[in-house]
Design a protein around this motif. Structure first.
Motif, short mmCIF file in Angstrom:
data_model
loop_
_atom_site.label_atom_id
_atom_site.label_comp_id
_atom_site.label_asym_id
_atom_site.label_seq_id
_atom_site.Cartn_x
_atom_site.Cartn_y
_atom_site.Cartn_z
N LEU A 350 11.05 12.29 -5.28
CA LEU A 350 12.47 12.55 -5.90
C LEU A 350 12.63 14.03 -6.36
O LEU A 350 13.67 14.85 -6.73
N GLU A 351 11.64 15.03 -6.39
CA GLU A 351 11.49 16.25 -6.53
C GLU A 351 12.13 17.05 -5.65
O GLU A 351 12.96 17.99 -5.90
N ARG A 352 12.30 16.81 -4.35
CA ARG A 352 13.01 17.35 -3.00
C ARG A 352 12.23 18.81 -2.87
O ARG A 352 12.95 19.54 -2.48
N LYS A 353 11.17 19.16 -3.39
CA LYS A 353 10.64 20.40 -3.20
C LYS A 353 9.57 20.46 -2.11
O LYS A 353 9.63 21.53 -1.51
N THR A 354 8.85 19.56 -1.72
CA THR A 354 7.76 19.59 -0.76
C THR A 354 8.19 18.89 0.44
O THR A 354 8.41 17.49 0.26
N ALA A 355 7.97 19.55 1.65
CA ALA A 355 8.70 18.81 2.81
C ALA A 355 7.75 17.69 3.18
O ALA A 355 7.99 16.66 3.50
N ALA A 356 6.26 17.64 2.59
CA ALA A 356 5.53 16.62 3.04
C ALA A 356 5.71 15.22 2.21
O ALA A 356 5.85 14.05 2.77
N PHE A 357 6.63 15.50 1.11
CA PHE A 357 6.81 14.21 0.38
C PHE A 357 8.12 13.64 0.79
O PHE A 357 8.46 12.48 0.48
N ARG A 358 8.72 14.29 1.65
CA ARG A 358 10.20 13.89 2.51
C ARG A 358 9.89 12.97 3.64
O ARG A 358 10.63 12.47 4.14
N ASN A 359 8.58 13.04 4.00
CA ASN A 359 8.02 12.04 5.29
C ASN A 359 7.55 10.74 4.53
O ASN A 359 6.84 10.68 3.56
N PRO A 360 8.38 9.90 4.98
CA PRO A 360 8.12 8.42 4.30
C PRO A 360 6.99 7.82 4.64
O PRO A 360 6.49 6.87 3.97
N ALA A 361 5.95 8.56 5.64
CA ALA A 361 4.70 8.03 5.92
C ALA A 361 3.43 8.67 4.77
O ALA A 361 2.42 8.31 4.84
N GLU A 362 3.90 9.87 3.77
CA GLU A 362 2.96 10.46 3.29
C GLU A 362 2.44 9.42 2.25
O GLU A 362 0.98 9.22 2.40
N LEU A 363 2.92 9.04 1.37
CA LEU A 363 2.31 8.05 0.29
C LEU A 363 1.60 6.80 0.97
O LEU A 363 0.58 6.44 0.70
N PRO A 364 2.23 5.95 1.76
CA PRO A 364 1.49 4.92 2.69
C PRO A 364 0.35 5.56 3.24
O PRO A 364 -0.86 4.91 3.33
N ASN A 365 0.20 6.74 4.02
CA ASN A 365 -0.84 7.17 4.37
C ASN A 365 -2.11 7.50 3.29
O ASN A 365 -3.07 7.33 3.76
N GLN A 366 -1.36 7.71 2.20
CA GLN A 366 -2.43 8.04 1.30
C GLN A 366 -3.26 6.35 0.88
O GLN A 366 -4.44 6.52 0.57
N VAL A 367 -2.33 5.58 0.75
CA VAL A 367 -3.11 4.36 0.56
C VAL A 367 -3.96 3.99 1.38
O VAL A 367 -4.94 3.31 1.19
N LYS A 368 -3.68 4.16 2.73
CA LYS A 368 -4.69 4.13 3.77
C LYS A 368 -5.87 4.71 3.54
O LYS A 368 -7.11 4.34 3.80
N TYR A 369 -5.65 5.98 3.44
CA TYR A 369 -6.86 6.63 3.20
C TYR A 369 -7.82 6.25 2.23
O TYR A 369 -9.09 6.32 2.21
N LEU A 370 -7.28 5.88 0.95
CA LEU A 370 -8.03 5.55 -0.16
C LEU A 370 -8.78 4.20 0.15
O LEU A 370 -9.95 3.92 -0.34
N ARG A 371 -8.16 3.16 0.72
CA ARG A 371 -8.56 1.94 1.10
C ARG A 371 -9.77 2.10 2.17
O ARG A 371 -10.55 1.22 2.28
N ASN A 372 -9.71 3.28 2.66
CA ASN A 372 -10.60 3.53 3.69
C ASN A 372 -12.09 3.91 3.21
O ASN A 372 -13.15 4.10 3.88
N ASN A 373 -12.23 4.22 1.97
CA ASN A 373 -13.08 4.82 1.15
C ASN A 373 -13.50 3.53 0.10
O ASN A 373 -13.10 3.14 -0.87
N ALA A 374 -15.01 3.13 0.30
CA ALA A 374 -15.38 1.96 -0.24
C ALA A 374 -15.61 2.35 -1.71
O ALA A 374 -15.64 1.47 -2.60
N ARG A 375 -15.58 3.51 -2.12
CA ARG A 375 -16.06 3.85 -3.75
C ARG A 375 -14.84 4.14 -4.21
O ARG A 375 -14.82 4.75 -5.40
N VAL A 376 -13.46 3.76 -3.71
CA VAL A 376 -12.43 4.13 -4.43
C VAL A 376 -11.70 2.63 -4.70
O VAL A 376 -11.76 1.68 -3.72
N GLN A 377 -11.48 2.25 -5.96
CA GLN A 377 -11.16 0.87 -6.37
C GLN A 377 -9.52 0.53 -6.56
O GLN A 377 -8.94 -0.46 -6.80
N GLY A 378 -8.66 1.67 -6.17
CA GLY A 378 -7.35 1.33 -6.43
C GLY A 378 -6.61 2.77 -6.64
O GLY A 378 -6.99 3.74 -6.35
#
Length: 519
Positions: A350-378
């Motif tokens: 919503l800040e509209r400042k960073t191009a990376a966050f205007r990519n609809p895949a950015e936050l879902p890719n972060q969720v995927k990344y953290l789920r691939n690490n067994a030492r992250v719980q959420g």
């Protein structure tokens, strides 16, 4: 969180107007199949009350309106799959709860010290309603901020800055508790234990404000306290870090002594230290909590003082100065087998400042990344309104894909590793409105802890009765009722049901035998 609050105020009033612009189909998921989700995952969201960021929407709203707003917030988050909320109950040495010796917050009633009318207890209401929906509630405190603005004349007559002015210094135009004064630390512990003792909270949560974020031209006025209390330290910086460490250790010991099942966690700034500052630091190049806020957040989790740490990683994957992926990996290597929840920032879209966050895949890719690490719980998302706004369809993506099925919060085996016994005598019958389930409470567990709730699983005819697959979770309840009605059962179908019991820290019993019934 003052940096986020400042930017949040700017777009807060246009938030839902922007939703129409940003809420687009979640294109990255169109090509994805369902992403398998763990049965155990912490899925939290911050509900900020300071300057009415998330709730209540107005300082002038009536209690009935405030309650309706909060119910709507909880219902929406439940539908998204959220299973924990961090509700800000003490934004500035004030209170959004009735059983307090600090004054009522102006963000609730428009004037600090004025009680809501008709009177009600927002925290008690929030806890009850969250638990009805299978959502944990963590009471979120800002420990050191005493005011949020320069309007000191509007402070209540019994505000602590008026009663104990010697406990504070002014920095950046606001009053802050001086962490170097022992009585200050004792007072903050007393404030928090008051909530632990009087409310059925699941956790105590602190944010990222300890000593203040640096402001050019400002200095921390604590030399007198250092001269008086810092004789054991060679420099004021080490003394400041020790002051914060002392509070965290005191809180950890006290909270767990009063209620062993209450979780204690902190959400620090995402960088503890950069490798160019400290060989133990992360491969980053930004501000750091250790050197700038005198907050040794890595120590708190490695010493086991915290049950969870929730670093705010509000940067994109691959960011030059502070990459989400590098920081997540660093924290996972330093979490000491305790829980690590990642602070994610849908507000950045919503800040509209960073191009990376205007990519609809950015936050879902972060969720995927953290789920691939067994030492992250959420994850925990900042903040409620930005998640409700569904920016770039991210919330839709959680509902339809990543959080499609319910999840239990992960257990904390260092706090409690004894599960309840199995529920007894499960009986199932078809009824006019669906299928009714009755059972008996389990026999007492060997640690004598009472049952806190139940998990009900449903399987269709021919399906393997695997309770490790979250798609079979029909209902999670945080109460000891031994009755449930499944009003979603379809006529003409045969189902198998299984029930387990959970305790306060979400240890789960063995399952009952599967019982089949035709509707």
């Amino acid at each position: 969180m003052i940096r986020r609050y400042t930017s949040f105020i700017i777009f807060f009033f246009t938030l839902f107007g922007l939703t129409a612009v940003y809420a687009q189909p979640d294109n990255q998921d169109a090509a994805d199949t369902y992403v398998p989700a763990p049965k155990r995952e912490f899925r939290g969201v911050w509900i900020a009350t300071v300057v009415n960021i998330d709730w209540p929407s107005s300082q002038r709203s009536a209690p009935e309106t405030q309650r309706k707003e909060l119910l709507n917030i909880l219902n929406e988050h439940r539908q998204t799959g959220i299973n924990a909320v961090m509700l800000q109950v003490r934004p500035a040495a004030d209170a959004l709860y009735a059983k307090s010796f600090e004054p009522w917050s102006k963000y609730l009633t428009g004037q600090q010290g004025r009680a809501p009318y008709p009177e009600y207890d927002p925290l008690e209401f929030a806890i009850d309603e969250a638990h009805k929906r299978g959502i944990e509630l963590h009471a979120w405190f800002n420990p050191y901020r005493a005011t949020f603005d320069r309007n000191f004349s509007a402070l209540a007559t019994d505000h602590i800055t008026r009663l104990k002015p010697e406990w504070f210094f002014t920095y950046g135009g606001i009053k802050l508790f001086n962490p170097g004064i022992p009585e200050v630390r004792e007072y903050i512990v007393k404030v928090i234990l008051n909530v632990v003792d009087n409310y059925d909270v699941d956790g105590i949560h602190l944010d990222d404000y300890f000593y203040p974020y640096p402001i050019a031209g400002q200095r921390i006025d604590d030399e007198a306290a250092y001269e008086k209390c810092g004789s054991d330290f060679d420099n004021i910086k080490d003394w400041r870090r020790a002051n914060v460490d002392s509070l965290i250790k005191m809180l950890s010991d006290s909270i767990h002594a009063h209620k062993p099942y209450v979780k204690f966690g902190i959400s620090p700034f995402g960088i503890w230290a950069n490798k160019n500052q400290n060989p133990e630091g992360s491969e980053t190049n930004g501000g750091s909590s250790y050197y700038e806020q005198f907050a040794d957040s890595r120590r708190w989790i490695t010493e086991g003082w915290l049950d969870y740490i929730n670093p705010q990683l509000y940067w994109q994957l691959g960011n030059r100065a502070a990459a989400f992926d590098k920081l997540l990996d660093w924290w996972s290597n330093n979490a000491n087998n305790h829980h690590l929840y990642i602070g994610q920032g849908p507000y950045r879209i919503l800040e509209r400042k960073t191009a990376a966050f205007r990519n609809p895949a950015e936050l879902p890719n972060q969720v995927k990344y953290l789920r691939n690490n067994a030492r992250v719980q959420g994850s925990v998302y900042f903040s409620s309104n930005s998640l409700l706004a569904n920016p770039l369809g991210f919330t839709d993506s959680l509902r339809a894909n990543y959080y499609k099925y319910p999840a239990l919060p992960p257990p904390m085996l260092w706090r409690d590793s004894v599960p309840p016994n199995v529920p007894r005598n499960l009986t199932i019958k078809p009824s006019v409105n669906g299928i009714t389930l009755h059972w008996l409470e389990p026999l007492q567990a060997r640690d004598h802890e009472p049952v806190y709730g139940y998990v009900i699983y449903r399987f269709e005819e021919g399906e393997k009765t695997d309770i490790n697959d979250p798609k079979h979770i029909l209902h999670i309840q945080y109460n000891n009722s031994t009755f449930y009605q499944d009003d979603t059962a379809e006529k003409g179908k045969t189902y198998l049901y299984v029930i387990t019991a959970i305790d306060r820290l979400k240890n789960e019993s063995d399952r009952t035998p599967a019982i089949a019934v035709s509707n």
